[in-house]
Every structure is written in structure tokens, then in C-alpha cells.
Write a protein that holds these residues in place. Structure first.
Motif, PDB file in Angstrom:
ATOM      1  N   GLY A 118       2.625  12.463  -9.861  1.00  0.00           N
ATOM      2  CA  GLY A 118       3.817  11.646 -10.040  1.00  0.00           C
ATOM      3  C   GLY A 118       5.054  12.423  -9.651  1.00  0.00           C
ATOM      4  O   GLY A 118       5.033  13.209  -8.695  1.00  0.00           O
ATOM      5  N   THR A 119       6.149  12.243 -10.407  1.00  0.00           N
ATOM      6  CA  THR A 119       7.376  12.998 -10.172  1.00  0.00           C
ATOM      7  C   THR A 119       7.840  13.618 -11.485  1.00  0.00           C
ATOM      8  O   THR A 119       7.461  13.166 -12.565  1.00  0.00           O
ATOM      9  N   VAL A 120       8.674  14.646 -11.370  1.00  0.00           N
ATOM     10  CA  VAL A 120       9.155  15.354 -12.554  1.00  0.00           C
ATOM     11  C   VAL A 120      10.578  15.852 -12.297  1.00  0.00           C
ATOM     12  O   VAL A 120      10.933  16.193 -11.175  1.00  0.00           O
ATOM     13  N   SER A 121      11.394  15.874 -13.345  1.00  0.00           N
ATOM     14  CA  SER A 121      12.717  16.490 -13.263  1.00  0.00           C
ATOM     15  C   SER A 121      12.570  17.970 -13.595  1.00  0.00           C
ATOM     16  O   SER A 121      12.133  18.327 -14.692  1.00  0.00           O
ATOM     17  N   ALA A 122      12.918  18.819 -12.650  1.00  0.00           N
ATOM     18  CA  ALA A 122      12.790  20.261 -12.828  1.00  0.00           C
ATOM     19  C   ALA A 122      13.679  20.961 -11.809  1.00  0.00           C
ATOM     20  O   ALA A 122      14.141  20.349 -10.838  1.00  0.00           O
ATOM     21  N   ALA A 123      13.912  22.233 -12.019  1.00  0.00           N
ATOM     22  CA  ALA A 123      14.687  23.049 -11.090  1.00  0.00           C
ATOM     23  C   ALA A 123      13.742  23.939 -10.287  1.00  0.00           C
ATOM     24  O   ALA A 123      12.567  24.089 -10.624  1.00  0.00           O
ATOM     25  N   SER A 124      14.283  24.545  -9.236  1.00  0.00           N
ATOM     26  CA  SER A 124      13.494  25.469  -8.419  1.00  0.00           C
ATOM     27  C   SER A 124      13.672  26.911  -8.860  1.00  0.00           C
ATOM     28  O   SER A 124      12.898  27.781  -8.472  1.00  0.00           O
ATOM     29  N   ASP A 148      -1.858   8.989 -16.161  1.00  0.00           N
ATOM     30  CA  ASP A 148      -2.324   9.481 -14.874  1.00  0.00           C
ATOM     31  C   ASP A 148      -1.192   9.668 -13.866  1.00  0.00           C
ATOM     32  O   ASP A 148      -1.148  10.659 -13.151  1.00  0.00           O
ATOM     33  N   ASN A 149      -0.283   8.704 -13.799  1.00  0.00           N
ATOM     34  CA  ASN A 149       0.827   8.785 -12.853  1.00  0.00           C
ATOM     35  C   ASN A 149       2.134   8.694 -13.629  1.00  0.00           C
ATOM     36  O   ASN A 149       2.409   7.683 -14.274  1.00  0.00           O
ATOM     37  N   THR A 150       2.916   9.747 -13.595  1.00  0.00           N
ATOM     38  CA  THR A 150       4.122   9.809 -14.419  1.00  0.00           C
ATOM     39  C   THR A 150       5.376   9.872 -13.550  1.00  0.00           C
ATOM     40  O   THR A 150       5.303  10.111 -12.344  1.00  0.00           O
ATOM     41  N   HIS A 151       6.536   9.681 -14.196  1.00  0.00           N
ATOM     42  CA  HIS A 151       7.798   9.583 -13.476  1.00  0.00           C
ATOM     43  C   HIS A 151       8.833  10.528 -14.057  1.00  0.00           C
ATOM     44  O   HIS A 151       8.801  10.838 -15.251  1.00  0.00           O
ATOM     45  N   ALA A 152       9.736  10.937 -13.227  1.00  0.00           N
ATOM     46  CA  ALA A 152      10.737  11.914 -13.630  1.00  0.00           C
ATOM     47  C   ALA A 152      11.662  11.363 -14.706  1.00  0.00           C
ATOM     48  O   ALA A 152      12.098  10.211 -14.653  1.00  0.00           O
ATOM     49  N   LEU A 153      11.951  12.201 -15.672  1.00  0.00           N
ATOM     50  CA  LEU A 153      12.958  11.913 -16.687  1.00  0.00           C
ATOM     51  C   LEU A 153      14.310  11.715 -16.004  1.00  0.00           C
ATOM     52  O   LEU A 153      14.660  12.459 -15.092  1.00  0.00           O
ATOM     53  N   GLU A 154      15.076  10.715 -16.443  1.00  0.00           N
ATOM     54  CA  GLU A 154      16.363  10.443 -15.796  1.00  0.00           C
ATOM     55  C   GLU A 154      17.496  11.152 -16.533  1.00  0.00           C
ATOM     56  O   GLU A 154      17.855  10.786 -17.651  1.00  0.00           O
ATOM     57  N   PRO A 155      18.101  12.179 -15.903  1.00  0.00           N
ATOM     58  CA  PRO A 155      19.210  12.883 -16.552  1.00  0.00           C
ATOM     59  C   PRO A 155      20.441  11.983 -16.655  1.00  0.00           C
ATOM     60  O   PRO A 155      20.603  11.027 -15.881  1.00  0.00           O
TER      61      PRO A 155
END
Length: 445
Positions: free
Chosen positions: A326-332, A417-424
Motif C-alpha cells: 500500500g502506501t505510508v506516510s514516512a520520511a527518507s 492487506d492493502n493499507t493507505h498513508a496517514l493524512e497529515p
């Protein structure tokens, strides 16, 4: 039947399916009813479904099962501003205003849409209740050295100006480091003197004066004294943490989790003065799951999940989360801007991949003692993914997987199974430029 077929047969037979992001939580809640502590994790610090389901479970534990505290992997003074808001004791007008003190990286962990919704629920739940029946929101972490010092001084300015001046002099030891925790810790690796004794004296003074301060204004004064005393404790433990971080001799991981346990137990004792304490704890899977069931144990690391089980046994319940992709909110990088990143499909040899191949896309598994066939099927040690505030898919195996034995790590696991990024709350260009997630329902609390 071969072993792989036995695994999927056991999973499919025991799974409690979810529809979308919402599950039938009744069986999960039935497991939690007799617990004093329910620890609810997350496989990343940036996944919408983990936050949403955790909030929905917590709301029902509060409304239907008498839980009265939510303690989270967040800084103590920042979370206490939220606590004042949900208990109708602050000047903040909206839930989003109460999150303004969450400024340090990674702010999106708490400044996000799902947390705003939960805070709104908590405030409405508390509306019209007497103070001793309200549910609170608290931080367990120890990163806020300077924020905690400021909280102690502000409190003393209100109740004892002379003591406030003494506290300023004691804490002035820290000011030469530019009010940066890392700068203080780095400096301590070069000099032998530190500010610990001054921080310890200040905590001891607050403890000695507690009865006098509390006697002035009833229950609210007792809460504020407790907040100030814990702030002084955070300042002391934070000093030790950042000094050890650059000393290279002490496991700062253990210091942090022991501190979180110490704050959780102090909260328990504080609540017990008025009613039976029942607490929900929110933190990453790596803090919530019993470290003895993971490779952390071989490194001598403990966590709050292990400490809770050792101390409270069946009176604590741990719930972990997993996802396949899926997608995730994260930094590099540490301190970097939040991005919406694509999660690589789980590795073939991981628990996540086994759960991905089950009959359902989203489901819960009860792993407590008694469900022996399922536990036996999943008992072999395998990889499990952990995404924190940084996600590096290019080094996925080394950076984000560790060995665990799932049935011994958690009492329950929820797989989406398929997740989505947290919305800041603050949508950066980097986040908006990420891969657009599929449409998903917001759910409710």
C-alpha cells in the motif's frame, strides 16, 4: 495435509474478517474486557488503517468497558495539552488547536486527521461528566527535555513563585546548550559534569511539596500537580537518555521503554485515587509486542510489552498490526519532510506474506493461549516488518525486518492487506506528489 496447507486452513478457519476498514470488534472487545491494560500497536507510524482501527477499538473500550486513560508514544507535555482539551479545561477551541505543541519531528504522528477525529470523540465523551469520570489522554515518551522543564516552571509560577525562581536557577544548567536535547547529549560525551543533580533535586522538591500544592484547589489542582511532577520526572529521565545516547555504553532503547512503563504505572496510581484504572496504550508494534518473542531479546533489549506481561500477566492484552502493501506516510531521513511512499510487497519468508495469502483481505486472529491449533501453525520464527518514521524500501530487508514468533509476540494480530498513508494536517508538496491512494472510507468512532 502438508504444513503450509495446515497454516492456511488454521488461519482461514480462525480469522475474524473485516469489511473495508471496519470490523466486528465484539470478539476482540470480549478478550479485552477483563484486562487492565490493552496495548494496541502499529506496524508503521504512518498508516491510516492502523490509526483508525486503533481509535475505533479504543472508543468502544472507553464507552462500553470503562477504560479511562489513553497513554500514547508521544511527549508528555505535548499530550497533556490534549488532555486538558478533552477534559474541557483549556482555551483551545478545536481539537486541531490542542495539537499545536506537537512541533518536533515527526509531527505527522499526532498531527493527522485520524487523531483529530479521536480527540473530538474523547471531548464529546467527557462532556458533562464530573472530573473523576472523564477519560484522559497522556504521553509516555521522554524526548521533551526542554518542554518538560518549561512545564515545571509554568506550574510553579502559578502555585509558588519563589519555588519557580529556584527551579529556573536549577534548570539554567541546561540553557547553555541552545535548548537542543541532542546538543546537550553530545556535549556530555566530552565533559564529566552534567545537569542531572539539579534535575533530580527539582523532582524531589515537587514531590515534597505535593500535598501543600494539592490542598489549595481540589481535584484539578491534584491533576496539575501530578502533571508537573511527571514533567520533572521526564526532564530527569530525558537528561539521562540524551547523555547515554552519545556515551555508547547504555541501551537507550531500554531506558526509553522503562521510562514509558514508569509513566504508565504512575498514571495507574494517580487514577486509582478516584476509580479503578483501565488504560489503553498506543505505540509501535516494536514496543507493544513482547520483546522476548523477537530477536530484540538476543540483544538484551526489553520493551513495554514484555514489562506489562511480566507484571500483569493476563490482565494485559497486546494487539499488533500487519500489512502486505500500500502506501505510508514516512520520511527518507531523520528530520526530513513527510512523504507518501509506496510500501513494497512483503517478503516471501515473512508473516505478512503468509497472512496476505489467506482467504480474507482484512481480518483479526486471536492468538492467546487456548487457541492452540492456530498458535501451533504459526509458531515457527519468521520475519516481520517494522516501518517507523523513516521508510527505506531500497534496503527493505536490512532496515525493516526482524525475526519474531508471532503467537508469542502478541495476543492478537490484525492484518489489513492493502493499507493507505496517514493524512497529515500539513500536506507538503512531497506528500501530495506521492502515489495517489485508492479511495477509502473514513469510518467513524
Amino acid at each position: 495435509m502438508n504444513s503450509e496447507l495446515q497454516i492456511y486452513d488454521s488461519i482461514n478457519r480462525e480469522a475474524l474478517p473485516f469489511i473495508g476498514v471496519t470490523g466486528d470488534y465484539d470478539e476482540i472487545l470480549a478478550q479485552a474486557h477483563s484486562s487492565r491494560y490493552v496495548l494496541i500497536g502499529e506496524a508503521s507510524h504512518g498508516t491510516h488503517e492502523f490509526y483508525r482501527i486503533r481509535a475505533e477499538l479504543t472508543a468502544r473500550l472507553i464507552a462500553e468497558h470503562g477504560f479511562n486513560a489513553v497513554a500514547v508514544e508521544a511527549d508528555w507535555p505535548d499530550a497533556y495539552r490534549v488532555n486538558r482539551y478533552v477534559k474541557h479545561r483549556s482555551d483551545d477551541l478545536e481539537a486541531i488547536d490542542s495539537l499545536q505543541d506537537f512541533k518536533r519531528f515527526p509531527a505527522w504522528m499526532w498531527r493527522n486527521i485520524d487523531v483529530v477525529d479521536f480527540i473530538g470523540f474523547l471531548r464529546e465523551y467527557n462532556r458533562g461528566k464530573p472530573p473523576y469520570e472523564m477519560a484522559g489522554f497522556y504521553g509516555l515518551d521522554l524526548y521533551s527535555l526542554y518542554g518538560s522543564i518549561d512545564s515545571v516552571i509554568r506550574y510553579l509560577d502559578q502555585v509558588d513563585p519563589d519555588a519557580a525562581e529556584k527551579a529556573r536557577k536549577r534548570y539554567s544548567c541546561f540553557e547553555q546548550y541552545g535548548r537542543e536535547e541532542e546538543s546537550y547529549g553530545m556535549a556530555m560525551s566530552y565533559v564529566s559534569e552534567n545537569c542531572r543533580e539539579e534535575a533530580l533535586r527539582q523532582l524531589q522538591d515537587l514531590q515534597r511539596q505535593s500535598l501543600e500544592y494539592i490542598s489549595r484547589n481540589g481535584l484539578i489542582a491534584e491533576d496539575e500537580q501530578f502533571f508537573a511532577e511527571q514533567s520533572a520526572k521526564v526532564a530527569l529521565n530525558s537528561e539521562g537518555y540524551f547523555r547515554a545516547m552519545f556515551g555508547g555504553r547504555v541501551s537507550t532503547w531500554n531506558m526509553r521503554d522503562r521510562h514509558m512503563m514508569e509513566i504508565a504505572e504512575a498514571l495507574t496510581d494517580h487514577i486509582r485515587k478516584r476509580r479503578e484504572p483501565k488504560m489503553v496504550i498506543w505505540a509501535h508494534n516494536s514496543h507493544i509486542g513482547d520483546s522476548r518473542a523477537t530477536e530484540m531479546s538476543s540483544r538484551g533489549q526489553i520493551n513495554i510489552g514484555q514489562l506489562m506481561r511480566e507484571r500483569y500477566g493476563n490482565r494485559s492484552l497486546s494487539i499488533g498490526f500487519t500489512t502486505h502493501t500500500g502506501t505510508v506516510s514516512a520520511a527518507s531521513r531523520w528530520g526530513g519532510l513527510v512523504q507518501r511512499k509506496t510500501i513494497s510487497p512483503s517478503l516471501q519468508e515473512s508473516y505478512e506474506n503468509i497472512l496476505h495469502r489467506a482467504e480474507y483481505n482484512s481480518f483479526a486472529l486471536l492468538l492467546k493461549q487456548g487457541n492452540e491449533k492456530l498458535r501451533e501453525a504459526l509458531m515457527r520464527s519468521r520475519l516481520e516488518r517494522a516501518i517507523g518514521v523513516i521508510y527505506m524500501p531500497e534496503t527493505e530487508r536490512v532496515s525493516h525486518y526482524f525475526e519474531v514468533t508471532l503467537p508469542q509476540q502478541f495476543d492478537m494480530v490484525i492484518h489489513i492487506d492493502n493499507t493507505h498513508a496517514l493524512e497529515p494536517l500539513e500536506l507538503t508538496e512531497q506528500w501530495q506528489a506521492g502515489e495517489l491512494p485508492q479511495t477509502y472510507g473514513a469510518g467513524g468512532l
